[in-house]
Write an enzyme that holds these catalytic residues in place. Structure first.
Site, mmCIF file in Angstrom:
data_model
loop_
_atom_site.group_PDB
_atom_site.id
_atom_site.type_symbol
_atom_site.label_atom_id
_atom_site.label_comp_id
_atom_site.label_asym_id
_atom_site.label_seq_id
_atom_site.Cartn_x
_atom_site.Cartn_y
_atom_site.Cartn_z
ATOM 1 N N CYS A 87 -0.411 -3.391 -0.649
ATOM 2 C CA CYS A 87 -1.315 -3.778 -1.737
ATOM 3 C C CYS A 87 -2.523 -2.840 -1.794
ATOM 4 O O CYS A 87 -2.365 -1.679 -2.120
ATOM 5 C CB CYS A 87 -1.688 -5.246 -1.597
ATOM 6 S SG CYS A 87 -2.222 -5.969 -3.151
ATOM 7 N N HIS A 204 3.281 -8.697 -0.597
ATOM 8 C CA HIS A 204 2.769 -9.005 0.748
ATOM 9 C C HIS A 204 3.837 -9.639 1.638
ATOM 10 O O HIS A 204 3.825 -10.858 1.838
ATOM 11 C CB HIS A 204 1.595 -9.975 0.630
ATOM 12 C CG HIS A 204 0.367 -9.387 0.042
ATOM 13 N ND1 HIS A 204 -0.549 -8.675 0.774
ATOM 14 C CD2 HIS A 204 -0.101 -9.403 -1.218
ATOM 15 C CE1 HIS A 204 -1.528 -8.275 -0.003
ATOM 16 N NE2 HIS A 204 -1.288 -8.706 -1.221
ATOM 17 N N GLU A 206 3.916 -9.846 4.668
ATOM 18 C CA GLU A 206 3.279 -10.532 5.804
ATOM 19 C C GLU A 206 3.005 -12.005 5.490
ATOM 20 O O GLU A 206 2.679 -12.777 6.377
ATOM 21 C CB GLU A 206 1.992 -9.804 6.224
ATOM 22 C CG GLU A 206 0.803 -9.946 5.298
ATOM 23 C CD GLU A 206 0.784 -8.960 4.134
ATOM 24 O OE1 GLU A 206 1.845 -8.378 3.840
ATOM 25 O OE2 GLU A 206 -0.279 -8.792 3.505
HETATM 26 N N1 LIG Z 1 -4.352 -8.199 -2.466
HETATM 27 C C1 LIG Z 1 -4.802 -6.965 -2.618
HETATM 28 O O1 LIG Z 1 -4.745 -6.144 -1.714
HETATM 29 C C2 LIG Z 1 -5.478 -6.653 -3.923
HETATM 30 C C3 LIG Z 1 -5.565 -5.179 -4.207
HETATM 31 C C4 LIG Z 1 -6.604 -4.814 -5.274
HETATM 32 N N2 LIG Z 1 -7.883 -5.308 -4.895
HETATM 33 C C5 LIG Z 1 -6.134 -5.311 -6.617
HETATM 34 O O2 LIG Z 1 -6.596 -6.317 -7.102
HETATM 35 O O3 LIG Z 1 -5.269 -4.671 -7.208
#
Ligand SMILES: NC(=O)CC[C@H](N)C(=O)O
Length: 232
Positions: A87, A204, A206
């Site tokens: 992410c 994600h 995880e």
């Molecule tokens: N969950 C995250 O890592 C978000 C990644 C980034 N801040 C976005 O909104 O795209």
């Protein structure tokens, strides 16, 4: 396997990542700081976790990509080290030039926090060895800027060299526009470096490592790493 998870101001997924890695490897990852200039000796895997580094100002991951530790990560990757970016971490890898392309604002212009499904495109990597080729697994997305973009020549190269690791699909495995929630080019959810050692992905895994919380669909990724990077 010794993993190091890097924290930046605004990182919020380091604990989930640490628990996932610990569950798969039995070993606690080191938590590293963005101002560090060296990685601990013996590091096998560097993880750039999710979050909102520097409040997503400028562009997501852009300021983190200039952090002191990134120089060490560039050197580590240059020596063939494994680097996983999830992410915000994927955004950092793209901003740092460790992976090609960019993560643009989601096509809907909305922050998307929801389940998604991905297809595993190859299993001969340290990240995917414990999946089946073509396996569909469920994960979670939580981002505003996950719309993978690269020019056509780069996309063709990624496809041609087999560097698309993960693609968004429907729950039954169809690669459709409807499954491509953030609008990514060619439904790309995750890409690899040419040596297959740097992986960036938006969802994600995880989040899915505990049967009591949200199932274990993401666990094979961490078990793959544990197996591939196991040290005697
Ligand atoms: N969950 C995250 O890592 C978000 C990644 C980034 N801040 C976005 O909104 O795209």
């Amino acid at each position: 396997m010794q993993a190091g998870i890097v924290m930046f101001p605004g990182t919020n997924r380091e604990r989930d990542m640490a628990l996932a890695l610990q569950r798969a490897t039995g070993r606690k990852p080191a938590i590293l700081w963005h101002r560090d200039t060296e990685l601990p000796a013996g590091t096998d895997l560097v993880v750039l976790p999710g979050g909102f580094s520097y409040g997503d100002y400028l562009r997501c991951g852009a300021m983190a990509a200039q952090s002191p530790i990134m120089r060490a990560i560039h050197e580590f990757a240059g020596r063939g080290g494994h680097v996983l970016g999830v992410c915000n971490g994927f955004q950092m890898l793209a901003e740092a030039g460790l992976l090609p392309g960019a993560l643009l604002r989601n096509a809907s212009l909305r922050f998307l926090s929801m389940d998604c499904h991905m297809r595993v495109e190859r299993t001969d990597t340290a990240y995917t060895g414990r999946f089946q080729r073509g396996q569909i697994f469920r994960s979670t997305m939580a981002h505003g800027d996950g719309n993978y973009f690269a020019d056509e020549a780069t996309l063709d190269r990624l496809e041609g060299e087999g560097l698309v690791a993960l693609r968004y699909t429907t729950a039954d495995g169809q690669v459709t526009e409807a499954a491509n929630l953030n609008g990514s080019a060619r439904n790309i959810a995750g890409i690899l470096s040419p040596n297959l050692r740097v992986l960036g992905l938006m969802p994600h895994p995880e989040n899915q490592v505990d049967p009591l919380i949200d199932g274990t669909d993401g666990l094979p990724l961490f078990e793959s790493l544990a197996e591939a990077l196991a040290t005697a």
